[in-house]
Scaffold this active site. Structure first.
Site, PDB file in Angstrom:
ATOM      1  N   ARG A  64       2.748   7.663 -13.595  1.00 19.95           N
ATOM      2  CA  ARG A  64       3.404   6.550 -14.331  1.00 19.95           C
ATOM      3  C   ARG A  64       4.858   6.764 -14.357  1.00 19.95           C
ATOM      4  O   ARG A  64       5.370   8.023 -14.710  1.00 19.95           O
ATOM      5  CB  ARG A  64       2.976   6.667 -15.831  1.00 19.95           C
TER       6      ARG A  64
ATOM      7  N   ASP B 116       5.509   6.610  -6.284  1.00 21.24           N
ATOM      8  CA  ASP B 116       4.768   5.337  -6.385  1.00 21.24           C
ATOM      9  C   ASP B 116       4.891   4.496  -7.814  1.00 21.24           C
ATOM     10  O   ASP B 116       4.493   3.517  -7.724  1.00 21.24           O
ATOM     11  CB  ASP B 116       3.488   5.846  -6.100  1.00 21.24           C
TER      12      ASP B 116
ATOM     13  N   GLU C  42       9.744  -0.263 -13.654  1.00 22.03           N
ATOM     14  CA  GLU C  42       8.862  -1.285 -12.484  1.00 22.03           C
ATOM     15  C   GLU C  42       8.376  -2.581 -12.862  1.00 22.03           C
ATOM     16  O   GLU C  42       8.256  -3.493 -11.926  1.00 22.03           O
ATOM     17  CB  GLU C  42       7.798  -0.206 -11.943  1.00 22.03           C
TER      18      GLU C  42
ATOM     19  N   HIS D 184       3.770   1.003  -6.384  1.00 25.26           N
ATOM     20  CA  HIS D 184       2.596   1.085  -7.140  1.00 25.26           C
ATOM     21  C   HIS D 184       1.266   0.813  -6.301  1.00 25.26           C
ATOM     22  O   HIS D 184       0.591   0.059  -6.750  1.00 25.26           O
ATOM     23  CB  HIS D 184       2.576   0.505  -8.426  1.00 25.26           C
TER      24      HIS D 184
END
Ligand code: NAD
Length: 330
Positions: A234, A258, A263, A295
């Site tokens: 996260r 990622d 985000e 993600h």
């Protein structure tokens, strides 16, 4: 049961329609994310189905509760985007997919490591332009390197096994140690030891108040110069501004992420024709040794099948008033 799906993409519709073939549920797909402004779309439904960047804070929960929502089905593992206390007060059940394909995320973390290290993304572009030079594509052997894993649950364990296969010395930190991993030769150390000794650090713990900004200027200062940091967990685990400062000072040698703390509003959207006002991600993208994916760690066929079947089963269990095996409780 009538379910409002939020933040849906073509792949959600494809997989959920396939596994809801006998129409046990009546699904309405919305592309917008669920938040306080869109909560009224949930009117007339019994449950909402949401993903990682839907924001189920107190206010949104109040509104969906007034609109008759009795269950939230998360199409993901993490539930840091739901105020679970507020949901409990409103008697709204929270259901999740505890494990869909830990290997998918672990393998993606390895993809980030290999790409950053061996620079295959750069080689791909060069060769396309008939540039067959290998100047500046030097990598390092993974064999013999020390890999520190923070969080050894389902994804972290799978990641440990892969890195062991490369011949790495894998060390780990978790608030709950796993005997199975110890038997496989993974050595548990303190968090400080992981930070001090690792050539590569990969984050696999959840985002909680305890782990928020686990990686900041203080923890980075303990790391080896030139360390590779990987985050597929996260975004909030890393203080992005501190990571940028460490990239500038070359303390961080590589960063593969990622997930990103800001985000929501960016990831899962095609913004190629828009002006992006996020200065932090803009700065991150200027570094040659930063690799960002949006993600997609979970994004394999196997994981999408598992997400769809488990989510639909969770909702059927709720409808049938049977034991909720995947309920998130306080
Ligand atoms: P898990 O619950 O199986 O494992 C998490 C581990 O972290 C547990 O062993 C737990 O004890 C440990 N942990 C908790 N607090 C800690 C702390 N303060 N310090 C160190 N360790 C701590 O979860 P998982 O399935 O392995 O998933 C891990 C995380 O990966 C999820 O929380 C989610 O945020 C993220 N995730 C990302 C993607 C993606 O697409 N990138 C997909 C799925 C999950």
């Amino acid at each position: 049961m009538k379910i409002a799906f939020f933040s849906t993409k073509s792949y959600d519709r494809e997989y959920f329609d396939r596994f809801n073939a006998n129409s046990q549920h009546r699904i309405t797909y919305f592309e917008v994310s669920l938040n306080t402004n869109t909560a009224n779309l949930a009117k007339g439904f019994e449950a909402v189905c949401v993903f990682v960047n839907d924001k189920l804070d107190k206010e949104t929960l109040q509104k969906i509760s007034e609109n008759g929502i009795r269950a939230i089905a998360l199409r993901c593992t993490g539930y840091n985007n739901v105020d679970i206390e507020a949901a409990a007060e409103k008697h709204i059940k929270i259901l999740r997919v505890p494990a869909y394909s830990p290997q998918a995320v672990a393998e993606h973390a390895v993809a980030l490591i290999l790409t950053l290290n061996r620079k295959t993304h750069k080689a791909f572009n060069r060769i396309r332009e008939n540039n067959f030079s290998i100047e500046h594509l030097t990598g390092f052997n993974l064999y013999g390197k020390t890999v520190g894993v923070i969080g050894t649950g389902l994804i972290g364990s799978s990641f440990c096994a892969i890195m062991k296969g490369f011949g790495c010395n894998v060390i780990a930190y978790d608030v709950k140690e796993s005997d199975k991993l110890k038997e496989k030769g993974i050595e548990y150390k303190s968090l400080d030891d992981i930070l001090i000794s690792s050539d590569i650090i990969s984050l696999h713990c959840p985002l909680t108040p305890d782990t928020y900004h686990l990686i900041d200027k203080n923890s980075i200062s303990k790391m080896k110069k030139g360390v590779m940091l990987i985050n597929t967990s996260r975004g909030g685990l890393i203080n992005t501004q501190d990571a940028i400062d460490a990239l500038k000072s070359e303390k961080l040698g590589y960063l593969g992420i990622d997930v990103y703390e800001q985000e929501s509003g960016l990831f899962f959207k095609d913004l190629s024709e828009s002006v992006v006002h996020d200065e932090l991600i803009g700065r991150l993208m200027t570094f040659f040794n930063v690799l960002i994916t949006g993600h997609q760690g979970f994004f394999t066929k196997e994981a999408l099948e598992q997400i769809a079947t488990t989510t639909l089963n969770n909702l059927s269990d709720f409808q049938n008033n049977v034991e909720l095996v995947n309920e998130v409780k306080i």
